[in-house]
Design an enzyme around this catalytic site. Sequence first.
Site, PDB file in Angstrom:
ATOM      1  N   LYS A 105       0.816  -1.213   0.000  1.00 31.01           N
ATOM      2  CA  LYS A 105       0.000   0.000   0.000  1.00 31.01           C
ATOM      3  C   LYS A 105       0.850   1.263   0.000  1.00 31.01           C
ATOM      4  O   LYS A 105       0.507   2.250  -0.663  1.00 31.01           O
ATOM      5  CB  LYS A 105      -0.939  -0.005   1.191  1.00 31.01           C
ATOM      6  CG  LYS A 105      -0.230  -0.181   2.513  1.00 31.01           C
ATOM      7  CD  LYS A 105      -1.168  -0.440   3.649  1.00 31.01           C
ATOM      8  CE  LYS A 105      -0.415  -0.808   4.927  1.00 31.01           C
ATOM      9  NZ  LYS A 105       0.125  -2.185   4.869  1.00 31.01           N
ATOM     10  N   ILE A 136     -10.685  -8.729   2.147  1.00 22.88           N
ATOM     11  CA  ILE A 136     -11.945  -8.157   1.643  1.00 22.88           C
ATOM     12  C   ILE A 136     -11.783  -7.762   0.180  1.00 22.88           C
ATOM     13  O   ILE A 136     -10.887  -6.981  -0.160  1.00 22.88           O
ATOM     14  CB  ILE A 136     -12.348  -6.920   2.464  1.00 22.88           C
ATOM     15  CG1 ILE A 136     -12.505  -7.288   3.939  1.00 22.88           C
ATOM     16  CG2 ILE A 136     -13.632  -6.309   1.923  1.00 22.88           C
ATOM     17  CD1 ILE A 136     -12.725  -6.090   4.844  1.00 22.88           C
ATOM     18  N   GLY A 187      -1.005  -9.267  19.154  1.00 20.17           N
ATOM     19  CA  GLY A 187      -0.400  -9.270  17.832  1.00 20.17           C
ATOM     20  C   GLY A 187      -1.115  -8.413  16.813  1.00 20.17           C
ATOM     21  O   GLY A 187      -0.793  -8.463  15.620  1.00 20.17           O
ATOM     22  N   LYS A 205      -4.116   3.749   2.200  1.00 19.97           N
ATOM     23  CA  LYS A 205      -5.244   3.010   1.622  1.00 19.97           C
ATOM     24  C   LYS A 205      -6.301   3.954   1.072  1.00 19.97           C
ATOM     25  O   LYS A 205      -6.924   3.660   0.040  1.00 19.97           O
ATOM     26  CB  LYS A 205      -5.822   2.082   2.685  1.00 19.97           C
ATOM     27  CG  LYS A 205      -4.849   0.993   3.110  1.00 19.97           C
ATOM     28  CD  LYS A 205      -5.308   0.249   4.355  1.00 19.97           C
ATOM     29  CE  LYS A 205      -4.298  -0.805   4.781  1.00 19.97           C
ATOM     30  NZ  LYS A 205      -4.667  -1.476   6.044  1.00 19.97           N
ATOM     31  N   GLY A 311      -3.596 -10.113   8.621  1.00 22.60           N
ATOM     32  CA  GLY A 311      -3.258 -11.495   8.978  1.00 22.60           C
ATOM     33  C   GLY A 311      -2.700 -12.242   7.785  1.00 22.60           C
ATOM     34  O   GLY A 311      -3.023 -11.945   6.630  1.00 22.60           O
TER      35      GLY A 311
END
Length: 442
Positions: A105, A136, A187, A205, A311
């Site tokens: 990004k 997503i 985390g 983003k 993740g």
Amino acid sequence: MGRVRVALLGCGSVGSQVAAALAEGSAARAELSARAGAEIELVGVAVRDTGRPREGVDPALLTTDAAALVRRADVVVELVGGLEPARTLLLDAVAAGASVVTGNKALLAAHGRELHAAADAAGTDLYFEAAVAGAIPIIRPLRESLAGDRVQRVLGIVNGTTNFVLDEMDTRGASFDSAVARAQELGFAEANPTADVDGWDAAAKAAILATLAFHTPLTIDDVHREGIRGVSADDVASAREAGAVVKLLAVVERSTTVDDAGNTAEGVQARVHPVLLSRDHPLASTRGAFNAVFVEAEGAGELMFYGQGAGGRPTASAVLGDLVTTVRHRVDGSVGPRVLGHADLPVLPIDAVRTRYQVRLVVADRPGVLASVAQVFAGHGVSIETVRQRPDGDTGGGAPGSASLVVVTHTATDAALAACVAGLTELDAVASVASVLRVEGN
């Protein structure tokens, strides 16, 4: 089937998942190859240290010579992050005729125009679904599915760390510092959470989303950015009282301005900042470290995209989806849709933004204060929608004999609101302007 050679740059939490899926003899690789219509072969993985073992990755594939690896590939998957050497490696890849899949990004928000132009000139693909909101699917809908529509606005919770922190403050009554510490324990946050809590990650983003939605190249420098360090427990409690929640939103939208001569012009606004969001809004229910993006388009209406925004496995899912697409295109001898900047709309400054605001004041608890405060708002052309007062003992940090005054305005410009706040600080009855939050939703 033919064979397509894939080079992987980076083998961190996402890269290791991609490498495992492309391991020789794996069922996942066979399935991906069948979907793509060609045998996908992982020819190498560029890392900084080849001596460190990586579970599920053949050590023979590891190399520190990323430049040489790029020259042997038909598709380059870049997951190293940062601006350099990623930018040079990807420009070299497309110049050599390779397609590119990236989740970077920061690179796209800084050098997206250059990378897209290079890929167009070389006739190769540049795909980047993983760059925004992890698993997503939001890049492809904006780039392809809504190509026949006119997108008016995109609102996004696109940073899981800040959403987790604000959710902890809302649901558990945690302080900002304790919520960040909890995010680090689980985390969700780095040891240095600056990129997240100061809004840099979300701003990158936002630039990508605006570029796609409005066919206007934006960089991170075009995005107004405010983080969440200034959000207090009192802000969150006040939001709860008002039936709202505090979220860090990326907001990109079309906007029309009118000059002194009455001439109108369309532009683009791009901003990242905390907002007071009505709990009735679909984005308000986004909990924990999840992400969500809300799109408003003329034809399609309101669209909601929700899921895991970070993740290793979720983000690898987006990377592998792009990989299958680029391999299909190489088999067919085609390329995907270009990212066009034909609209090239002007980027409007934050002063031109029109929205509603919540202003929380600590004031003297005596007659006439509300009238003097209202006069300042009226004097700067800012109309008041509602006022709530909390007496002494629940003052949001005020001293005895003070009260917390919460004012919600009708729509006004940022410039008018800023002037209003400056005027409020000059009132003897106002001890402090405790916070200012923009308001979205009903």
